[in-house]
Structures are given as C-alpha cells and as structure tokens.
Design a protein around this motif. Structure first.
Motif, mmCIF file in Angstrom:
data_model
loop_
_atom_site.group_PDB
_atom_site.id
_atom_site.type_symbol
_atom_site.label_atom_id
_atom_site.label_comp_id
_atom_site.label_asym_id
_atom_site.label_seq_id
_atom_site.Cartn_x
_atom_site.Cartn_y
_atom_site.Cartn_z
ATOM 1 N N HIS A 169 0.970 -1.073 0.099
ATOM 2 C CA HIS A 169 -0.025 0.133 -0.045
ATOM 3 C C HIS A 169 0.952 1.351 -0.053
ATOM 4 N N THR A 170 1.787 1.231 0.886
ATOM 5 C CA THR A 170 2.834 2.579 1.023
ATOM 6 C C THR A 170 3.708 2.662 -0.103
ATOM 7 N N GLN A 171 4.365 1.712 -0.502
ATOM 8 C CA GLN A 171 5.359 1.856 -1.313
ATOM 9 C C GLN A 171 5.189 1.376 -2.701
ATOM 10 N N ALA A 172 4.186 0.340 -3.113
ATOM 11 C CA ALA A 172 3.859 0.057 -4.473
ATOM 12 C C ALA A 172 2.876 0.902 -4.897
ATOM 13 N N GLY A 173 2.069 1.653 -4.048
ATOM 14 C CA GLY A 173 0.840 2.364 -4.424
ATOM 15 C C GLY A 173 -0.428 1.689 -4.534
ATOM 16 N N TRP A 174 -0.564 0.613 -3.868
ATOM 17 C CA TRP A 174 -1.650 -0.175 -4.045
ATOM 18 C C TRP A 174 -2.646 0.445 -3.096
ATOM 19 N N SER A 175 -3.953 0.252 -3.656
ATOM 20 C CA SER A 175 -5.092 0.611 -2.445
ATOM 21 C C SER A 175 -4.872 -0.304 -1.360
ATOM 22 N N MET A 176 -5.597 -0.026 -0.116
ATOM 23 C CA MET A 176 -5.504 -0.981 0.973
ATOM 24 C C MET A 176 -6.525 -2.019 0.646
ATOM 25 N N PRO A 177 -7.511 -2.188 -0.178
ATOM 26 C CA PRO A 177 -8.236 -3.349 -0.614
ATOM 27 C C PRO A 177 -7.357 -4.282 -1.421
ATOM 28 N N ARG A 178 -6.630 -3.806 -2.249
ATOM 29 C CA ARG A 178 -5.777 -4.407 -3.363
ATOM 30 C C ARG A 178 -4.624 -5.165 -2.265
ATOM 31 N N ALA A 179 -4.051 -4.209 -1.403
ATOM 32 C CA ALA A 179 -3.051 -4.923 -0.900
ATOM 33 C C ALA A 179 -3.499 -5.891 0.120
ATOM 34 N N MET A 180 -4.396 -5.715 0.815
ATOM 35 C CA MET A 180 -4.941 -6.752 1.817
ATOM 36 C C MET A 180 -5.424 -8.123 1.182
ATOM 37 N N ALA A 181 -5.862 -8.025 -0.100
ATOM 38 C CA ALA A 181 -6.185 -8.932 -0.999
ATOM 39 C C ALA A 181 -5.318 -10.178 -0.954
ATOM 40 N N THR A 182 -3.965 -9.696 -0.883
ATOM 41 C CA THR A 182 -2.798 -10.598 -1.257
ATOM 42 C C THR A 182 -2.492 -11.511 0.014
ATOM 43 N N VAL A 183 -3.170 -11.040 1.095
ATOM 44 C CA VAL A 183 -3.029 -11.848 2.548
ATOM 45 C C VAL A 183 -4.563 -12.544 2.959
ATOM 46 N N SER A 184 -5.453 -12.159 2.125
ATOM 47 C CA SER A 184 -6.692 -12.722 2.685
ATOM 48 C C SER A 184 -7.435 -13.272 1.460
ATOM 49 N N SER A 185 -8.292 -12.457 0.779
ATOM 50 C CA SER A 185 -9.125 -12.905 -0.384
ATOM 51 C C SER A 185 -8.609 -13.739 -1.573
ATOM 52 N N ASN A 186 -7.175 -13.221 -1.972
ATOM 53 C CA ASN A 186 -6.636 -14.117 -2.878
ATOM 54 C C ASN A 186 -6.159 -15.462 -2.514
ATOM 55 N N PRO A 187 -5.494 -15.657 -1.461
ATOM 56 C CA PRO A 187 -5.200 -16.881 -1.024
ATOM 57 C C PRO A 187 -6.449 -17.868 -0.727
#
Length: 380
Positions: free
Chosen positions: A319-337
């Motif tokens: 979120h802070t370094q790649a510029g992703w939104s919080m929903p997109r960033a948190m999806a990498t550790v929740s909905s995507n897996p």
C-alpha cells in the motif's frame, strides 16, 4: 451466544474502505455497514483498521521452534503451540503449516520431526488447543529417495489441502548460483573443501536424475482425486512454468526471476512471493524483488515464509510503497489466498462469511496487531 460488535472502525472491504461497524454472531459475520452502533458491548476501535484475518499458505516458522538451537529437538506439541500463538499474534487466522517431506541433507531435523509434528498439529486440532485454523502444506522434495513412503501416509487427512513440488538440487532454481547454495549450507558444512563441494554437487545432481522425474509422476498420481491444490516452487524460467501448468499446478511459489513471474501470469497461475522479501526490500538469495513484481502486476499473494509478523507488514508496504489501495494490498493476504486454496467461507469482511477479523493500528508506518478474532472468538 457468541456476539462481536466492532464500531468506529476503518473497515477494509474487498473493493473499498468504510468508516463503520461490523457485527458477528456465533462465529459468522452478520452485518458490515457505514456508521456507528450503540449496541451493548460494542468495542470502540478508535479509528483503527479492521481487516480480514490473514491467510498464510506457506510458513516454515514452526521449524525454529522444533529446533530452537542447533542439535536441540523440542517436544513437537509444545513447539506447535508456541508457533500457533506467534502466528495469531501476527494476525494470521488461517495457517498452512509447511512441512517438508524429505530433504537433500542426509541428517535433517525436517525428516526427524515430520511425523511427530504432523501428529502434534492433529492433536492440537482435536483438543481445541490451537487458536488459529491450521491446515497442512506438504512440501515434496522430489529428489529425496524416500519421498513417496514418507508422503503417502499423510495424505488422507482432510486438513491436507496443498502440495508443493520442490527441487533444491544445486545448480538450478533457487540455487542456480552455486555460490549461493554453498553460502546457505556453509553453516552446516564449514569444512567443505573445493573438492568436497564439487562432490556434493555431483552427487545431488545424480540423485535428482534418479528420483525427481519418477517422484513427480507418483506425487501427481497420489494427489489425483483428492481436494488438493498443487504449487510449483522457485520457478526460474518460462519452460519450468509451462511444465508446471501442464501437470496441473495452479500456484507459482516464489518465482526467482521476472521471466518466470511473467510466464506464470501469462499461464493464469497465482503467484505468491515472500513477505520478508518485501519488508527487507529484496530477496535474501539474490532473486527478483517482490516489490518489482508488484509494480509490474505480477504479484497476487504474499507468504510470511519464515517471519510471521512480515505478512501484515509486507501487505501494508504494498500500500505505502507500491501505491496499491488498501483493499488490493490486503487481498494478497486474505481473499486471494482464500480463492487459490478453495475456501469460500473466509477471506473478506462481509455478511455470511467466518468472523476471522483483525484490528490493527499504524504506528510510525508500522502496522501493529491489536486484537484478533478467529471465527468470532477473541484469540489475541
């Protein structure tokens, strides 16, 4: 009755953030909406983030607790309970314990503790002693001579949901740079001479040629007909990814190059990278940086690998370094897996799903876990 009400929270949903309220009952989310509630017992989150419980699909953190010091083997159940407490404190509510089935080392704590660790996790499940929801990720070392006899007795339990096909033979994949291989293993083989190291490389290449192709076929046969997801491991080039796709792999674990990550994306594989790679700003073994894959749209999931606390930290850095939104960033550790592993009951904060919930606050740029609920039960 098991009720949970969180209000005055910055709730991260699948597609947006809201400032609102989450209510759960009997382990299931009943309501997520904007605004506050005056419901008795509601917890004022003081503007903290509320995010889905994290899903960890590949952690070998348990190994540290099984052997806390060189030559010291710790009782398996005690090690499992300590590991469990650590992952929950990191916000992980669903954890795939990555147990190595085989090793190229002749004397290995992984081999020595495999069965006792497997049984200890099952004991913890049955007794209700575990706080997180534990599942098995069996890491199949294809060049290990006794792989099949070690693997087959472990497969019938319903908690086995993920198999990865690994090959740590020096000279390819993660260890295509032989000096990286030598550096990694030097802690156990400080006396390797040049001739001895050359002999080790030769012997392990012969072992690979003898066992890996046959074992790959046998593992695929054993997985067939079971609800098991297959992952490749440390793919280095497009050819390895194409082979993985051909044999039914759906997850690409830790591709080591941009080429491999591009190929995984092109073939529709879900790519997971190490959260420590994100936190440290690069790979510890000289492979492609996870943030580079994030910036090129080739990163789908993160794994804490060997540092549980890195999972939330790594996602937040997206979120802070790649510029992703919080929903997109948190999806990498929740909905995507959750989707990659076939879970339809978790991974997002919405009505009808499990109440796996994390409350976290950002302090000087670092996400801090404050509370964790697993299926609505306070676990941290």
């Amino acid at each position: 009755m098991n009720d949970l009400a969180l209000t005055n929270a910055r709730i991260v949903l699948g597609d947006r953030e809201i400032h609102g309220t989450l209510i759960a009952r009997n382990g299931m989310i009943r309501l997520v909406e904007d605004g506050s509630t005056q419901a008795p017992g509601a917890i004022d989150c003081e503007g903290d983030y509320v995010i889905p419980g994290l899903i960890e699909l590949h952690t070998d953190n348990l190994e540290k607790h099984l052997m806390p010091r060189a030559g010291v083997i710790w009782p398996s159940l005690s090690a499992v309970l300590t590991h469990d407490a650590q992952v929950v404190a990191a916000g992980i509510t669903t954890v795939f314990d990555a147990l190595s089935v085989g090793d190229l080392e002749e004397e290995s704590v992984r081999i020595e503790t495999l069965r006792s660790t497997y049984d200890a996790i099952l004991d913890g499940q049955r007794s209700g002693a575990l706080r997180a929801d534990h599942w098995f990720h069996l890491r199949c070392e294809l060049a290990y001579p006794r792989l099949i006899e070690a693997l087959e007795p472990l497969l019938d339990h319903a908690s086995v949901r993920l198999l990865s096909l690994m090959d740590h033979t020096p000279g390819q994949r993660q260890y295509r740079d032989l000096q990286q291989y030598r550096k990694y293993y030097s802690k156990n083989h400080l006396s390797w001479s040049e001739d001895e190291f050359a002999e080790v490389v030769k012997r392990r290449a012969e072992q690979q040629a003898t066992y890996s192709p046959r074992h790959e076929r046998e593992v695929l046969n054993l997985a067939h007909g079971r609800e098991i997801v297959l992952a490749s491991h440390d793919d280095t080039d497009a050819g390895q990814v194409e082979h993985a796709k051909r044999i039914g792999v759906t997850i690409s674990e830790f591709p080591t190059t941009q080429e491999a990550a591009d190929a995984a994306h092109a073939h529709g594989l879900t790519t997971v990278m190490g959260a420590p790679n994100v936190v440290r700003g690069g790979s510890h073994s000289g492979n492609v940086a996870a943030l580079e894959l994030a910036r090129t749209g080739r990163l789908d999931m993160l794994s804490s690998d060997y540092v549980p606390a890195s999972l939330l930290h790594g996602a937040f850095l997206l979120h802070t370094q790649a510029g992703w939104s919080m929903p997109r960033a948190m999806a990498t550790v929740s909905s995507n897996p959750a989707r990659a592993l076939g879970f339809a009951d978790r991974g997002e904060l919405k009505a009808g799903l499990r109440a796996d919930v994390v409350r976290m606050r950002v302090l000087d740029g670092l996400p801090i876990v404050r509370n964790v609920w697993v299926a609505g039960q306070r676990s941290f």
